[in-house]
Design an enzyme around this catalytic site. Sequence first.
Site, short mmCIF file in Angstrom:
data_model
loop_
_atom_site.label_atom_id
_atom_site.label_comp_id
_atom_site.label_asym_id
_atom_site.label_seq_id
_atom_site.Cartn_x
_atom_site.Cartn_y
_atom_site.Cartn_z
N ASP A 104 28.55 37.63 29.39
CA ASP A 104 29.14 37.17 28.12
C ASP A 104 30.50 37.78 27.81
O ASP A 104 31.14 37.40 26.83
CB ASP A 104 28.16 37.45 26.95
CG ASP A 104 27.74 38.93 26.87
OD1 ASP A 104 26.59 39.19 26.50
OD2 ASP A 104 28.57 39.81 27.19
N HIS A 119 27.14 40.70 37.53
CA HIS A 119 26.67 39.32 37.63
C HIS A 119 27.78 38.33 37.31
O HIS A 119 27.52 37.16 37.05
CB HIS A 119 25.46 39.08 36.72
CG HIS A 119 24.23 39.81 37.18
ND1 HIS A 119 23.11 39.95 36.40
CD2 HIS A 119 23.95 40.45 38.35
CE1 HIS A 119 22.19 40.63 37.06
NE2 HIS A 119 22.68 40.96 38.26
N CYS A 149 40.47 17.21 40.75
CA CYS A 149 40.44 16.79 42.18
C CYS A 149 39.12 16.11 42.52
O CYS A 149 38.92 15.64 43.64
CB CYS A 149 40.62 18.04 43.07
SG CYS A 149 39.09 18.99 43.30
N GLY A 186 19.02 48.05 26.87
CA GLY A 186 18.69 46.64 26.66
C GLY A 186 18.48 45.85 27.92
O GLY A 186 18.95 44.72 28.04
N1 APR Z 1 18.35 46.42 21.52
C1 APR Z 1 17.91 47.01 22.66
N2 APR Z 1 17.12 46.39 23.56
C2 APR Z 1 16.78 45.11 23.29
C3 APR Z 1 17.20 44.42 22.13
C4 APR Z 1 18.03 45.13 21.22
N3 APR Z 1 18.50 44.58 20.09
N4 APR Z 1 16.69 43.15 22.16
C5 APR Z 1 15.99 43.06 23.31
N5 APR Z 1 16.03 44.23 23.98
C6 APR Z 1 15.49 44.53 25.31
C7 APR Z 1 14.15 43.92 25.63
O1 APR Z 1 13.10 44.79 25.22
C8 APR Z 1 14.23 43.82 27.16
O2 APR Z 1 13.78 45.01 27.76
O3 APR Z 1 16.39 43.97 26.24
C9 APR Z 1 15.71 43.64 27.44
C10 APR Z 1 16.11 42.24 27.85
O4 APR Z 1 15.52 41.98 29.10
P1 APR Z 1 15.87 40.62 29.86
O5 APR Z 1 15.77 39.50 28.91
O6 APR Z 1 15.03 40.61 31.11
O7 APR Z 1 17.41 40.77 30.24
P2 APR Z 1 18.06 41.58 31.43
O8 APR Z 1 17.32 42.83 31.68
O9 APR Z 1 19.49 41.69 31.13
O10 APR Z 1 17.86 40.58 32.67
C11 APR Z 1 18.44 40.98 33.89
O11 APR Z 1 17.97 38.82 34.87
O12 APR Z 1 17.89 36.56 34.58
C12 APR Z 1 18.62 37.57 35.13
O13 APR Z 1 20.91 37.53 35.55
C13 APR Z 1 19.97 37.62 34.51
O14 APR Z 1 21.33 39.56 34.05
C14 APR Z 1 20.04 39.00 33.86
C15 APR Z 1 18.98 39.78 34.62
#
Ligand code: APR
Length: 246
Positions: A104, A119, A149, A186
């Site tokens: 993002d 990523h 193109c 997160g």
């Molecule tokens: N503050 C802190 N943690 C948070 C919050 C918040 N406000 N909201 C959610 N979380 C936590 C959740 O508890 C979870 O552990 O953020 C995490 C989000 O996990 P995912 O949705 O799995 O995201 P991420 O870990 O970034 O995924 C990794 O997977 O799909 C692929 O490429 C994609 O980069 C991504 C990768």
Amino acid sequence: MENLYKKVAETMINLKQCVALTGAGISEESGIPTFRDKGGLWGKYDPMVYASIDVFMKDPSKYWSLRDLFIKNYDDYKPNKAHYALKDLEEMEILRCVITQNIDGLHIKAGSKNVIEIHGSIREIFCLKCNKKYETPNIPDGIPPYCSCGGVLKPNTVLFGEELPPEAIMKAKHESMTCKIMLLIGTSAIVYPAASLPHLAQQNGAQIVEINIERAFPNADYYIEGKAGVVLPKIVDTIRTITIDR
Ligand code: APR
């Protein structure tokens, strides 16, 4: 809880050499959906259909059917207090880089200088045929959008089944192996190779501080439960208070 903040803050001041590894949770308070939380993106859309390179090469319209979720309003998404807190820690010369799984661009928008986007980012969108670069959100209409193109467009992001940008993952591994503290913020810490980075840091003697609304990395040395937009500014304030009192 106050003691925990004090302990983490003192450790960060004394050791410095801090690296952050962030996931979708740090952008949740900016209104960007996470992937695996309740209500997350992968609960609605199968990532192996909507975010896999194999499907994209056969039928890019699946991926692009989600364009309104991220790309159309790319400029509307703003960093939140968590992103700015990491920028502050970098300016305080405590944090030396942010490794992010997020596409993002919010860390860069918040002013962090040393950001490793392992990523990729939806900022840049390329034509698969002539490699012409487009800047989000100014891309042709259509699902999928086509280049002048005739080639199909693809964001500069890593889809499932794709290699990570070699230079970015190499830099991320080096930072993880040589840091003294890793803030794990997160992320569900289950998607490799990103998920290997906290293990790599810990194997090389770093302390892991997990900041999450629920535990995702049981081996962390410290776990601060809470939203990143609340916890990180509190860590910055605690560091400032300790530094002034010294
Ligand atoms: N503050 C802190 N943690 C948070 C919050 C918040 N406000 N909201 C959610 N979380 C936590 C959740 O508890 C979870 O552990 O953020 C995490 C989000 O996990 P995912 O949705 O799995 O995201 P991420 O870990 O970034 O995924 C990794 O997977 O799909 C692929 O490429 C994609 O980069 C991504 C990768």
